[in-house]
Write an enzyme that holds these catalytic residues in place. Structure first.
Site, PDB file in Angstrom:
ATOM      1  N   TYR A  53      52.098 -25.322  77.099  1.00 14.78           N
ATOM      2  CA  TYR A  53      52.276 -26.257  75.989  1.00 14.78           C
ATOM      3  C   TYR A  53      51.083 -27.205  75.877  1.00 14.78           C
ATOM      4  O   TYR A  53      50.636 -27.788  76.863  1.00 14.78           O
ATOM      5  CB  TYR A  53      53.559 -27.071  76.193  1.00 14.78           C
ATOM      6  CG  TYR A  53      53.753 -28.192  75.195  1.00 14.78           C
ATOM      7  CD1 TYR A  53      54.214 -27.923  73.914  1.00 14.78           C
ATOM      8  CD2 TYR A  53      53.457 -29.504  75.537  1.00 14.78           C
ATOM      9  CE1 TYR A  53      54.382 -28.940  72.991  1.00 14.78           C
ATOM     10  CE2 TYR A  53      53.623 -30.532  74.620  1.00 14.78           C
ATOM     11  CZ  TYR A  53      54.078 -30.243  73.352  1.00 14.78           C
ATOM     12  OH  TYR A  53      54.243 -31.254  72.432  1.00 14.78           O
ATOM     13  N   GLY A  60      54.796 -30.308  69.415  1.00 13.58           N
ATOM     14  CA  GLY A  60      55.918 -30.686  68.568  1.00 13.58           C
ATOM     15  C   GLY A  60      56.565 -29.452  67.953  1.00 13.58           C
ATOM     16  O   GLY A  60      56.907 -28.484  68.642  1.00 13.58           O
TER      17      GLY A  60
END
Length: 361
Positions: A53, A60
């Site tokens: 990530y 998001g």
């Protein structure tokens, strides 16, 4: 003497020395070893196409979007552009310096995956007096301090604005004048620079430092009021407060006795009331409760200053990447709200004593 930032031992008082008094910082060699070890693991994972990530994915709502090699190279730049959207008045320089010191203390723990050059640049900016221009309004606390920290991170690309020797300059010019090279942003560098509640923690640390000084002044002012109003001194006896057990009340009662020491009031020869008004005799309990609230807030802030507020967090010893929400500001903001309420209570009590001094009725 420089304040050592090694990921542990950063106190409220040390942060104030850096943020407000301009003291230099230094990072020990062992911390750089941790940073390089973590960076090496990260780069191995990038080459192996492991999905991480904020490194090779969007963030998001776009966290499920996997980036190709070119997008991974460009992503950190656009991440900073996207979040450097603060508005309003500029934050005081001491807040920004405090946030930078706090961020260094996160990165040196070798769990954020940034390059050593990012830490070098933040250290040089603190030590040479280059302070990014950061707006006061923006994302603070709930999802980390992404807006203000991104305005700091703009300097990593030679962009944004910064104060240097009293002038507000374009970021690149400020760095050039100070002799600081622009490190640029590679994979993970941008998110590692911004993804924590560092402005919130720095502001809180500075406020706590000032609150503690202010509470001592409140005790001195109260003691002067007690003398002027011929107070009954029994409510400040140590036995009374030790019987209940709250450390703040014990502390404040002792401070008031110290301030009154040598006064005619403590001789027992002066005529006093059997029991004084609440605003007088409750002072140890109220200021004491504020001391306890501020002490708790300080303990939480110092945990944050020495913890790893980031996402994701890398564990080289386990070859592991974990995503979570260690950027969340609630562990600091809730105790600070309580400290603020406690300060208000002390103000109310002081106002009531002032009324007794000035109101003939």
């Amino acid at each position: 003497m420089a304040v050592v930032l090694d990921g542990s031992g950063l106190t409220v008082e040390k942060l104030v020395r850096v943020a407000r008094e301009g003291e230099a910082v230094e990072v020990p060699a062992g911390s750089y070893e941790r940073i390089r070890e973590c960076r090496a693991m990260l780069e191995e994972k990038i080459v192996a196409k492991e999905i991480m990530y904020g490194v090779n994915t969007g963030i998001g709502e776009f966290s499920e979007v996997v980036l190709d090699d070119e997008q991974t190279r460009q992503f950190q730049k656009y991440l900073i552009y996207n979040h450097a959207a603060g508005i309003g008045d500029l934050a005081p320089i001491e807040y920004v310096r405090g946030a930078m010191a706090g961020r260094i203390n996160v990165l040196v723990q070798g769990k954020s995956g940034c390059r050593p050059e990012i830490v070098d640049t933040l250290v040089a900016m603190l030590n040479k007096g280059v302070t990014p221009a950061v707006c006061q309004k923006g994302s603070v606390g709930a999802s980390g301090d992404l807006a203000p920290m991104s305005q700091i991170a703009l300097l990593m690309m030679g962009e944004g604005e910064a104060f240097y020797q009293g002038d507000l300059l374009p970021g690149k010019e400020a760095l050039d004048r100070a002799g600081i090279p622009v490190p640029g942003l590679k994979a993970r560098d941008g998110l590692a620079t911004i993804n924590g509640s560092n402005l919130l923690a720095a502001m809180s640390a500075i406020h706590i430092y000032d609150m503690n000084r202010w509470l001592k002044q409140a005790e001195i002012a109260c003691a002067m009021t007690l003398e002027a109003l011929y107070a009954n001194m029994k409510p400040y006896n140590a036995l009374l407060h030790e019987a209940r057990g709250f450390p703040g009340a014990v502390r404040t009662a002792a401070a008031l006795r110290k301030c009154i020491e040598g006064s005619d009031l403590v001789t027992g020869k002066m005529k006093v009331k059997v029991q004084d008004a609440y605003s007088m005799r409750s002072t140890p309990q109220v200021i004491g409760a504020a001391h306890d609230a501020v002490a708790f807030a300080k303990s939480q802030v110092e945990i944050e200053l020495n913890g790893i507020g980031d996402n994701p967090i890398f564990f080289p010893e386990h070859k592991l990447t974990l995503t979570g929400a260690n950027f969340q500001g609630s562990p600091v903001s809730l105790p600070m709200d309580m400290a603020g309420a406690a300060i208000t209570m002390v103000c109310v009590l002081s106002e009531r004593r002032l009324n007794r001094l000035t109101n003939p009725a």
